[in-house]
Design a protein around this motif. Structure first.
Motif, PDB file in Angstrom:
ATOM      1  N   LEU A 164     -40.275 -26.181  37.902  1.00 35.66           N
ATOM      2  CA  LEU A 164     -39.203 -25.304  37.452  1.00 35.66           C
ATOM      3  C   LEU A 164     -39.606 -23.838  37.592  1.00 35.66           C
ATOM      4  CD1 LEU A 164     -36.364 -25.820  36.217  1.00 35.66           C
ATOM      5  CD2 LEU A 164     -37.391 -25.371  33.977  1.00 35.66           C
ATOM      6  N   GLU A 165     -38.709 -23.053  38.253  1.00 36.99           N
ATOM      7  CA  GLU A 165     -38.960 -21.631  38.446  1.00 36.99           C
ATOM      8  C   GLU A 165     -38.052 -20.758  37.585  1.00 36.99           C
ATOM      9  OE1 GLU A 165     -38.609 -20.827  42.588  1.00 36.99           O
ATOM     10  OE2 GLU A 165     -40.260 -22.153  43.165  1.00 36.99           O
ATOM     11  N   GLY A 166     -36.841 -21.239  37.311  1.00 40.10           N
ATOM     12  CA  GLY A 166     -35.900 -20.470  36.511  1.00 40.10           C
ATOM     13  C   GLY A 166     -35.283 -21.325  35.422  1.00 40.10           C
ATOM     14  N   LEU A 167     -35.314 -20.859  34.166  1.00 36.12           N
ATOM     15  CA  LEU A 167     -34.711 -21.570  33.041  1.00 36.12           C
ATOM     16  C   LEU A 167     -33.848 -20.574  32.274  1.00 36.12           C
ATOM     17  CD1 LEU A 167     -34.371 -24.052  31.277  1.00 36.12           C
ATOM     18  CD2 LEU A 167     -36.455 -23.409  30.045  1.00 36.12           C
ATOM     19  N   GLY A 168     -32.513 -20.764  32.346  1.00 36.79           N
ATOM     20  CA  GLY A 168     -31.577 -19.869  31.681  1.00 36.79           C
ATOM     21  C   GLY A 168     -30.765 -20.606  30.637  1.00 36.79           C
TER      22      GLY A 168
ATOM     23  N   GLN B 179     -40.864 -18.704  36.609  1.00 32.66           N
ATOM     24  CA  GLN B 179     -40.808 -17.281  36.899  1.00 32.66           C
ATOM     25  C   GLN B 179     -39.791 -16.553  36.020  1.00 32.66           C
ATOM     26  OE1 GLN B 179     -40.213 -16.640  41.125  1.00 32.66           O
ATOM     27  NE2 GLN B 179     -41.484 -18.407  41.638  1.00 32.66           N
ATOM     28  N   SER B 180     -38.776 -17.267  35.557  1.00 29.05           N
ATOM     29  CA  SER B 180     -37.742 -16.655  34.732  1.00 29.05           C
ATOM     30  C   SER B 180     -37.485 -17.542  33.520  1.00 29.05           C
ATOM     31  CB  SER B 180     -36.450 -16.487  35.551  1.00 29.05           C
ATOM     32  OG  SER B 180     -35.396 -16.055  34.726  1.00 29.05           O
TER      33      SER B 180
ATOM     34  N   TYR C 162     -39.740 -12.743  34.537  1.00 26.00           N
ATOM     35  CA  TYR C 162     -38.594 -12.344  33.716  1.00 26.00           C
ATOM     36  C   TYR C 162     -38.672 -13.102  32.395  1.00 26.00           C
ATOM     37  CZ  TYR C 162     -33.629 -11.446  32.597  1.00 26.00           C
ATOM     38  OH  TYR C 162     -32.448 -11.058  31.999  1.00 26.00           O
ATOM     39  N   LEU C 163     -38.877 -12.388  31.286  1.00 26.63           N
ATOM     40  CA  LEU C 163     -39.002 -13.005  29.960  1.00 26.63           C
ATOM     41  C   LEU C 163     -38.015 -12.330  29.013  1.00 26.63           C
ATOM     42  CD1 LEU C 163     -40.363 -14.828  27.868  1.00 26.63           C
ATOM     43  CD2 LEU C 163     -42.067 -13.026  27.524  1.00 26.63           C
TER      44      LEU C 163
ATOM     45  N   SER D 221     -28.300 -13.586  38.662  1.00 29.52           N
ATOM     46  CA  SER D 221     -28.255 -14.716  37.735  1.00 29.52           C
ATOM     47  C   SER D 221     -29.420 -14.604  36.770  1.00 29.52           C
ATOM     48  CB  SER D 221     -28.345 -16.021  38.528  1.00 29.52           C
ATOM     49  OG  SER D 221     -28.558 -17.098  37.657  1.00 29.52           O
ATOM     50  N   PRO D 222     -29.197 -14.846  35.469  1.00 29.59           N
ATOM     51  CA  PRO D 222     -30.304 -14.746  34.515  1.00 29.59           C
ATOM     52  C   PRO D 222     -31.468 -15.658  34.847  1.00 29.59           C
ATOM     53  CG  PRO D 222     -28.210 -14.832  33.369  1.00 29.59           C
ATOM     54  CD  PRO D 222     -27.929 -15.111  34.816  1.00 29.59           C
ATOM     55  N   GLY D 223     -31.232 -16.670  35.644  1.00 34.78           N
ATOM     56  CA  GLY D 223     -32.310 -17.557  36.025  1.00 34.78           C
ATOM     57  C   GLY D 223     -32.815 -17.279  37.422  1.00 34.78           C
TER      58      GLY D 223
END
Length: 1022
Positions: free
Chosen positions: A423-427, A454-455, A479-480, A785-787
């Motif tokens: 997983l690279e992006g979790l929004g 990453q996010s 991105y946190l 996108s936030p993710g």
């Protein structure tokens, strides 16, 4: 996006044909676009088959006539000597972009597209030399990315052998010639106008029906608004790729208007027209105005790529998706789809990319989505999903991006989510998810090869507990955002120890203590930092000076005291594009020597004169210095704020006049707050050029003179106009009705005279009922996108923050604060002036009005009789005027009315009863001598009426008593008669017993009935 993109598919598809034609080989007319891996193999096999590639015609010799034609073509192309430098030898078959047939030596391939890497330099105009049409044996022609600035030459239709034609982004204009339909051998046609959108148009696509060999068609950004029959005019028999993105397409009309409909009896999709599109693999209809998919979805059995984003597609699409069993890419972003996702979507087991964001899809996230083992991206942003995240999400081992922000999800994050090590992006932002973060972050930090996250965006949820130290082990994090939660405890250096790639850090609006030493050296170089409303300590954090790429720093209400350090003032001075918010601290001392693009120092302890030496203020966009102790004259550099859109100098001690400005004006202002100062003079004339104004607040000053007529004509977007507590005089200009967007009008506590202008009926915003939703609204042009993987901050992300103006409304003695971003209240306050005349009947047209205050004036006449049509009224204050007549009965029907003041007028008659009026006490009506009724004393004649009521009650009681007597007589006769009949058929001993029992029963019934009727009589007498 990891799945095959449009460009990658297009490139491979076109390269295959380009390679075949450049070899002088015949391409298989039945070949089709397969999966990317298959295309790559096919590409190399074609290269191997044509053994003399790339010099396919090295054994042939260029024909002199065609050589001269090529040189003529080159002479009319911009800067051709640079990018066609190889066109100098004798044998043109060896020139760049040229290929000849091995047998006939005729030129069959011509590629003179302008180099894309140089396209941004905006080449000068080129020309299509007529010699082009002497190359009659051309099979491949590429003129893309030139700058022809002319119509598409109809003579192209003479090149009847063409199989490949690419005119994309060549700056052609006007109508596409119908003669292109003569190119019956055409297999690839690219007319994409992405860089010159809608320069080319077609009102009739019937010529496409003649292209029976067409396999690839791209007409994206060609204007097709008038091509009403576009769907029926495309030949689908051989098509594998169809791209009609952003063409202004409408739904197909004619016999097949309803191409796809829902069969209510079988709950299945049925199509009125079934076209032979079984070869279609790629379909892009994005960016149009379609409400339905014009193709029979059950017929698209080979479809792998479907892009319908930015349309008006409705829920029927969901019911037909289950037929697309080969689909790999599905994009339904920004449509009008509602309802739940059907279980039939579980048939899409090949899906790699899924985007259903910005719709109104509801229900739970289906568990069947977790069976898509190839799925890499799930984007469900901005819907109405509720419930918990599926617990079997761990089955998606290939998942790279999971984006479900802005929904109504609840529950806790499933533990299985920690198993997704790819997983690279979790929004998850803007939901109602709760619980702690420990299990998730601990699990991700233990991934065998380390987490790829990453996010990580969980802003605006209900997470609680401590932030685990394992956060610092997510080394890939860029991105946190954990802001707007209920997290608590400490944030230490250990939490950030290994975040070497961090660019965006947002922990604001939590209960966190940030404990970072002065000599701490962060492992990252961030671009965005927001720690607002956490506890940071009294000293300005010195570690900030290590952030060389920082351009956004928000440290609002973190407990800072004292001066801003000199090193930071210097940092601001050399970064003109900086975003800085230090509001609601206890800072004082020196201001920066030059202003950044965004600076909010409001609610601090700065004092003195605002520096007069500010130069180069043209780049400043937001300046907020409210609630400090600044004094002196209004800053003269105000006139040079040519790009300023938010100015807030309210609640200081500024005095004098606002500069008139001569020649240079702040023309881009959106929001101006000068309220609660000591400013004087006439209405600031410099503002007449600020035609973008949305908020104007001059209240609480000493402005005088008349309100200029141009106020009503220069601000078409003005929503909030506050001029209260000044010394304005004269009449309210009739032109004020020319503010159709006005939402709040406050002219209270001035010296205004004359009547209320009837033009207020033109306040269109106030004329309709508003939607009072407190749900956050996000910018439609959300920059990422936030993710996302890039995770870079954009100014548009903070637009809600920039325009977060406070709107104050006084009602019922209570001050209410509203914001422009979350409220849609409508209010008019003209109180405490010298207004006269009647209340204009036109005011009742403002049916969306919530607050109306006309108190403390000299208004006369009656309260408008049909005031009950103003159904949204929350507060009505007409006190201290000279109003006469009765209170309209309709006031009792205003169900939302919570504050009413009609005191100190000349109203008369009985106060209406019922509804909300029953909740108001006598203070709402006192001072009206001829007004009577509850809650005031009784009206004259009420005692006489009471006596007549008593007499009428006595007469009714007498009648009731007679009715009761007759009733008992009749009942006695009936009972006695039946007893007598029964007795003559019974034995003597039984008769005696029966008579005794009957007597007792009769006595009991009589007593009970008498009591019942007596109680009834007492109730009636009351």
């Amino acid at each position: 996006m990891v799945s095959p993109t449009y460009d990658s598919i297009k490139l491979l598809f076109l390269d295959h044909y380009s390679m075949a034609i450049s070899c002088g080989c015949k391409s298989n007319s039945n070949s089709s676009m397969q999966a990317i891996f298959f295309l790559i193999i096919l590409l190399f096999s074609t290269r191997a088959y044509c053994d003399d590639h790339p010099h396919a015609s090295k054994g042939s010799h260029c024909l002199e006539s065609e050589r001269r034609a090529l040189l003529a073509i080159k002479s009319d192309l911009y800067n051709s000597d640079h990018w066609l430098s190889s066109w100098s030898s004798y044998d043109c078959c060896n020139w760049s972009g040229v290929a000849c047939d091995n047998t006939t030596s005729h030129v069959i391939r011509l590629d003179v597209h302008y180099p894309f890497d140089q396209f941004a330099s905006s080449p000068d105009k080129s020309k299509v030399n007529p010699s082009l049409f002497e190359l009659k044996y051309l099979k491949y022609l590429d003129l893309s990315f030139n700058n022809f600035s002319t119509h598409v030459p109809s003579m192209i239709s003479s090149l009847v052998h063409l199989e490949y034609l690419n005119l994309s982004n060549a700056n052609f204009n006007g109508l596409i010639p119908q003669q292109l339909g003569n190119l019956s051998n055409l297999r690839i046609l690219d007319l994409n106008c992405y860089f010159m959108q809608w320069n080319v148009r077609s009102d009739d696509l019937s010529w496409l029906s003649h292209l029976t060999s067409l396999e690839y068609l791209d007409m994206s950004y060609v204007f097709l608004f008038r091509a009403n029959s576009w769907f029926h005019q495309i030949n689908y028999n051989s098509l594998e790729v169809l791209a009609l993105s952003n063409c202004s397409l409408q739904d197909a009309v004619g016999a097949g208007t309803s191409i796809m409909k829902l069969n209510s009896s079988s709950n299945q999709i049925e199509g009125n027209i079934s076209v032979n599109a079984k070869k279609l693999k790629y379909l892009d209809l994005s960016g149009n105005s379609l409400t339905r998919v014009p193709l029979d979805m059950g017929n698209l059995i080979q479809l792998e790529y479907l892009d319908l984003q930015h349309n008006q597609i409705t829920k029927e699409i969901l019911l037909s998706l289950g037929n697309l069993i080969n689909l790999e890419y599905l994009n339904l972003f920004d449509n009008e789809i509602f309802g739940e996702i059907p279980l039939s979507i579980g048939n899409l087991t090949s899906l790699i990319y899924l985007d259903m964001s910005y719709n109104a899809i509801s229900g739970r996230i289906p568990d069947v989505l977790c069976n898509f083992v190839y799925l890499e991206e799930i984007i469900l942003f901005g819907n109405d999903f509720y419930g918990e995240i599926p617990k079997n999400i761990s089955k998606l081992h290939n998942l790279l991006n999971f984006e479900v922000s802005v929904n109504k999800l609840t529950g806790q994050i499933p533990l299985s989510l920690a198993d997704l090590c790819n997983l690279e992006g979790l929004g998850l932002s803007h939901n109602n998810i709760s619980g702690e973060l420990t299990n998730l972050l601990d699990g991700l930090s233990k991934c065998p090869q380390g987490s790829n996250l990453q996010s990580f965006d969980i802003t605006d949820n209900m997470f609680s507990g401590l932030i685990p130290l394992s956060l610092g082990q997510l080394a890939q994090l860029q991105y946190l955002d954990i802001s707007w939660n209920s997290l608590q405890g400490n944030v230490t250096e250990a939490h950030l120890s290994h975040l070497t790639n961090l660019k965006h850090l947002d922990i604001c609006h939590n209960s966190l203590n940030v404990i970072l030493s002065d000599d701490w050296l962060p492992p990252f170089d961030a671009e965005f930092i927001d720690m607002s409303y956490c506890h940071l300590g009294t000293g300005f954090p010195s570690w900030i000076q290590t952030q060389t790429n920082l351009w956004v720093l928000f440290l609002s209400e973190v407990g800072l005291h004292g001066n801003i350090p000199g090193w930071f003032l210097d940092f601001i001075s050399i970064n003109s594009g900086f975003y800085l918010s230090l509001n609601s601290n206890n800072l004082n001392g020196q201001l920066p020597s030059s202003l950044p693009f965004f600076m909010d120092l409001s609610n601090n302890s700065f004092e003195g004169i605002i520096p007069l030496s500010y130069a180069n203020v043209e780049h400043v966009g937001v300046l907020k210095l409210s609630n400090n102790h600044f004094y002196g004259s209004f800053p003269p550099f105000f006139c040079n704020f040519t790009n300023l859109f938010v100015l807030d100098l309210s609640s200081n001690h500024l005095s004098g006049e606002v500069p008139n400005c001569h020649g240079s004006y702040p023309i881009n202002l959106n929001s101006v707050h000068m309220n609660n100062n000591n400013l004087s003079g006439s209405f600031p004339s410099a503002l007449r050029y600020s035609k973008e104004l949305i908020v104007l607040d001059l209240g609480g000053n000493k402005f005088s003179g008349a309100i200029p007529k141009w106020v009503g004509g220069n601000f078409p977007f003005l929503k909030f106009l506050h001029l209260s507590s000044n010394s304005f005089h004269g009449a309210i200009p009739m032109s004020i009705g020319n503010l159709p967007s006005l939402q709040i009008l406050d002219l209270s506590s001035n010296n205004l005279i004359g009547s209320i202008p009837s033009t207020i009926a033109n306040f269109n915003f106030m004329s309709v009922r508003q939607n009072y939703s407190d749900r956050l609204h996000f910018s439609a042009n959300y920059s990422h996108s936030p993710g996302c993987k890039s995770c870079l901050y954009s100014p548009s992300d903070e637009m809600e923050y920039l325009l977060n103006d406070a709107i104050i409304i006084n009602a019922k003695g209570v001050t209410n604060e509203y914001t422009t971003t979350l409220s849609a209240v409508a209010s008019i306050d003209l109180s405490s002036n010298e207004l006269s005349g009647e209340i204009p009947k036109e005011i009742t047209k403002l049916r969306g009005l919530c607050f109306l205050n006309l108190s403390d004036n000299h208004l006369s006449g009656r309260i408008p009789e049909n005031i009950d049509v103003m159904t949204e009224l929350l507060s009505l204050d007409l006190s201290m005027n000279h109003l006469i007549g009765e209170i309209p009965l309709g006031l009792s029907t205003l169900h939302f009315l919570s504050s009413l003041n009609l005191s100190y007028n000349n109203l008369s008659g009985r106060i209406p009863t019922g509804g909300q009026l029953a909740t108001f006490n006598d203070l709402s009506y006192i001072g009206n001598e001829d007004l009577c009724g509850v809650p005031l004393p009784k009206c004259p004649g009420d005692e006489t009426n009471h006596s007549s009521y008593q007499a009428r009650d006595k007469e009714d009681n007498d009648k009731l008593e007679k009715v009761l007597d007759y009733t008992f007589i009749v009942m006695g006769f009936i009972v006695g008669f039946w007893i007598y009949l029964g007795v003559i058929f019974m034995k003597k001993s039984k008769r005696i017993t029966f008579f005794r029992m009957a007597d007792k029963m009769y006595d009991w019934m009589y007593v009970q009935l008498s009591l019942k009727f007596a109680k009834l009589k007492l109730q009636w007498q009351k």
